[in-house]
Write an enzyme that holds these catalytic residues in place. Structure first.
Site, PDB file in Angstrom:
ATOM      1  N   ASP A  74      14.286  -1.133   1.252  1.00 40.96           N
ATOM      2  CA  ASP A  74      14.918  -1.288   2.561  1.00 40.96           C
ATOM      3  C   ASP A  74      15.886  -2.476   2.455  1.00 40.96           C
ATOM      4  O   ASP A  74      17.005  -2.312   1.955  1.00 40.96           O
ATOM      5  CB  ASP A  74      13.790  -1.504   3.577  1.00 40.96           C
ATOM      6  CG  ASP A  74      14.235  -1.519   5.023  1.00 40.96           C
ATOM      7  OD1 ASP A  74      15.313  -2.051   5.318  1.00 40.96           O
ATOM      8  OD2 ASP A  74      13.503  -1.028   5.889  1.00 40.96           O
ATOM      9  N   ARG A  85      -0.101   6.618   7.557  1.00 42.18           N
ATOM     10  CA  ARG A  85       0.045   6.734   6.100  1.00 42.18           C
ATOM     11  C   ARG A  85      -0.416   8.100   5.607  1.00 42.18           C
ATOM     12  O   ARG A  85       0.003   8.563   4.552  1.00 42.18           O
ATOM     13  CB  ARG A  85      -0.772   5.650   5.386  1.00 42.18           C
ATOM     14  CG  ARG A  85      -0.284   4.233   5.616  1.00 42.18           C
ATOM     15  CD  ARG A  85      -0.951   3.285   4.617  1.00 42.18           C
ATOM     16  NE  ARG A  85      -0.851   1.892   4.994  1.00 42.18           N
ATOM     17  CZ  ARG A  85       0.183   1.093   4.723  1.00 42.18           C
ATOM     18  NH1 ARG A  85       1.220   1.551   4.078  1.00 42.18           N
ATOM     19  NH2 ARG A  85       0.170  -0.178   5.090  1.00 42.18           N
ATOM     20  N   GLU A 126       7.812   2.442  -6.252  1.00 38.11           N
ATOM     21  CA  GLU A 126       7.963   1.972  -4.867  1.00 38.11           C
ATOM     22  C   GLU A 126       8.182   3.174  -3.946  1.00 38.11           C
ATOM     23  O   GLU A 126       8.728   4.204  -4.374  1.00 38.11           O
ATOM     24  CB  GLU A 126       9.152   0.992  -4.825  1.00 38.11           C
ATOM     25  CG  GLU A 126       9.481   0.396  -3.487  1.00 38.11           C
ATOM     26  CD  GLU A 126       8.368  -0.401  -2.837  1.00 38.11           C
ATOM     27  OE1 GLU A 126       7.344   0.221  -2.488  1.00 38.11           O
ATOM     28  OE2 GLU A 126       8.529  -1.620  -2.640  1.00 38.11           O
ATOM     29  N   ASP A 127       7.760   3.034  -2.715  1.00 36.10           N
ATOM     30  CA  ASP A 127       7.978   4.129  -1.755  1.00 36.10           C
ATOM     31  C   ASP A 127       9.331   4.012  -1.072  1.00 36.10           C
ATOM     32  O   ASP A 127      10.005   5.012  -0.845  1.00 36.10           O
ATOM     33  CB  ASP A 127       6.847   4.182  -0.711  1.00 36.10           C
ATOM     34  CG  ASP A 127       6.626   2.846  -0.029  1.00 36.10           C
ATOM     35  OD1 ASP A 127       7.056   1.817  -0.590  1.00 36.10           O
ATOM     36  OD2 ASP A 127       6.040   2.822   1.055  1.00 36.10           O
ATOM     37  N   LYS A 147       0.818  -1.197   0.000  1.00 41.49           N
ATOM     38  CA  LYS A 147       0.000   0.000   0.000  1.00 41.49           C
ATOM     39  C   LYS A 147       0.857   1.254   0.000  1.00 41.49           C
ATOM     40  O   LYS A 147       0.395   2.332  -0.349  1.00 41.49           O
ATOM     41  CB  LYS A 147      -0.883   0.041   1.265  1.00 41.49           C
ATOM     42  CG  LYS A 147      -1.831  -1.099   1.428  1.00 41.49           C
ATOM     43  CD  LYS A 147      -2.559  -0.932   2.806  1.00 41.49           C
ATOM     44  CE  LYS A 147      -3.400  -2.130   3.112  1.00 41.49           C
ATOM     45  NZ  LYS A 147      -3.878  -2.094   4.518  1.00 41.49           N
ATOM     46  N   GLY A 148       2.099   1.128   0.460  1.00 40.40           N
ATOM     47  CA  GLY A 148       2.909   2.300   0.795  1.00 40.40           C
ATOM     48  C   GLY A 148       3.104   3.311  -0.317  1.00 40.40           C
ATOM     49  O   GLY A 148       3.342   4.492  -0.051  1.00 40.40           O
ATOM     50  N   PHE A 195      13.054   4.307  11.354  1.00 39.43           N
ATOM     51  CA  PHE A 195      11.753   3.782  10.946  1.00 39.43           C
ATOM     52  C   PHE A 195      10.894   4.933  10.440  1.00 39.43           C
ATOM     53  O   PHE A 195      10.578   5.863  11.178  1.00 39.43           O
ATOM     54  CB  PHE A 195      11.035   3.045  12.076  1.00 39.43           C
ATOM     55  CG  PHE A 195       9.928   2.199  11.538  1.00 39.43           C
ATOM     56  CD1 PHE A 195      10.161   0.883  11.170  1.00 39.43           C
ATOM     57  CD2 PHE A 195       8.663   2.739  11.339  1.00 39.43           C
ATOM     58  CE1 PHE A 195       9.135   0.114  10.614  1.00 39.43           C
ATOM     59  CE2 PHE A 195       7.637   1.976  10.787  1.00 39.43           C
ATOM     60  CZ  PHE A 195       7.875   0.661  10.422  1.00 39.43           C
TER      61      PHE A 195
HETATM   62  C1  PRP Z   1       7.234  -1.793   2.729  1.00 41.01           C
HETATM   63  C2  PRP Z   1       7.533  -0.829   1.595  1.00 41.01           C
HETATM   64  C3  PRP Z   1       8.218  -1.680   0.586  1.00 41.01           C
HETATM   65  C4  PRP Z   1       8.919  -2.738   1.425  1.00 41.01           C
HETATM   66  C5  PRP Z   1      10.365  -2.426   1.491  1.00 41.01           C
HETATM   67  O1  PRP Z   1       6.052  -2.441   2.403  1.00 41.01           O
HETATM   68  O2  PRP Z   1       6.359  -0.250   1.102  1.00 41.01           O
HETATM   69  O3  PRP Z   1       7.320  -2.292  -0.313  1.00 41.01           O
HETATM   70  O4  PRP Z   1       8.342  -2.679   2.733  1.00 41.01           O
HETATM   71  O5  PRP Z   1      11.034  -3.311   2.359  1.00 41.01           O
HETATM   72  P1  PRP Z   1      12.147  -4.312   1.900  1.00 41.01           P
HETATM   73  O6  PRP Z   1      13.066  -3.616   0.942  1.00 41.01           O
HETATM   74  O7  PRP Z   1      12.838  -4.649   3.208  1.00 41.01           O
HETATM   75  O8  PRP Z   1      11.499  -5.517   1.301  1.00 41.01           O
HETATM   76  P2  PRP Z   1       5.244  -3.326   3.460  1.00 41.01           P
HETATM   77  O9  PRP Z   1       5.567  -4.762   3.209  1.00 41.01           O
HETATM   78  O10 PRP Z   1       5.478  -2.785   4.833  1.00 41.01           O
HETATM   79  O11 PRP Z   1       3.748  -3.128   3.029  1.00 41.01           O
HETATM   80  P3  PRP Z   1       2.918  -1.764   2.803  1.00 41.01           P
HETATM   81  O12 PRP Z   1       3.490  -1.099   1.566  1.00 41.01           O
HETATM   82  O13 PRP Z   1       1.530  -2.249   2.606  1.00 41.01           O
HETATM   83  O14 PRP Z   1       3.090  -0.900   4.033  1.00 41.01           O
END
Ligand code: PRP
Length: 177
Positions: free
Chosen positions: A103, A165, A99-100, A43-44, A152
């Site tokens: 990580d 969000r 992508e947002d 969703k991010g 974070f």
């Molecule tokens: C978060 C973010 C990325 C991912 C990055 O999504 O939006 O998609 O984590 O992390 P990584 O590089 O360690 O894989 P999340 O899974 O928290 O879901 P969301 O977007 O619904 O919040």
């Protein structure tokens, strides 16, 4: 109600807007005549996608994919799942993933591999932020907004347990200790 953690601004809305404009200019130069498909990772990334495409003045399509890598709280589970798949055939298409945050890289590495198997004409990644110090698997970010510190982050689409969000700035949670 749980007590609210302290939230501070890391990147304010004006800085985000400037980065979105810059990224849109770069993307426009490369894709204006390619009728690309932009795939938003839910969703991010919803807010970034919505702002970005308002700056793109050429024909394009959008689709959405729901992936999940994080469990409850701040820790990654390390596992990526497709929770909601795209509905657009991408074989032969010029695909740009939105992508947002990258990580550990596990989410985007999984997705790029998943999409590559569907044989797009091209496949690139645009990420608003890059927490590069946390990377576990290599990921090439073709269009990047900001490199961010190992804090974070919440706001501008990013969450902590689904909250925050809606904040218009990218913020960080103060360490509790
Ligand atoms: C978060 C973010 C990325 C991912 C990055 O999504 O939006 O998609 O984590 O992390 P990584 O590089 O360690 O894989 P999340 O899974 O928290 O879901 P969301 O977007 O619904 O919040």
């Amino acid at each position: 109600m749980d007590s609210q953690p302290e939230v501070r601004i890391l990147i304010n809305r004006q800085e985000i807007e400037a980065a979105v404009s810059r990224l849109a200019a770069e993307i426009s130069q490369d894709y204006h005549d390619k009728y690309p498909l932009l795939i938003d990772i839910l969703k991010g990334s919803f807010m970034f996608m919505a702002d970005l495409i308002r700056h793109l003045d050429f024909p394009l399509e959008v689709d959405f994919i729901g992936l999940s890598s994080y469990g409850k709280g701040k820790q990654t589970s390390g596992k990526v799942k497709v929770a909601h798949d795209i509905s657009t055939p991408i074989k032969g298409r010029e695909v740009l993933v939105i992508e947002d945050i990258v990580d550990t890289g596990l989410t985007t590495a999984f997705l790029l591999d998943y999409l590559q198997k569907k044989k797009p004409a091209s496949l690139k990644l645009c990420s608003l932020t890059d927490k590069s110090s946390r990377r576990q698997v290599p990921v090439t970010i073709d269009y990047l907004g900001f490199t961010v510190p190992n804090k974070f982050l919440v706001g501008y689409g990013l969450d902590l347990n689904q909250k925050f969000r809606n904040l218009p700035d990218i913020c960080f949670i103060e360490d509790e200790d």
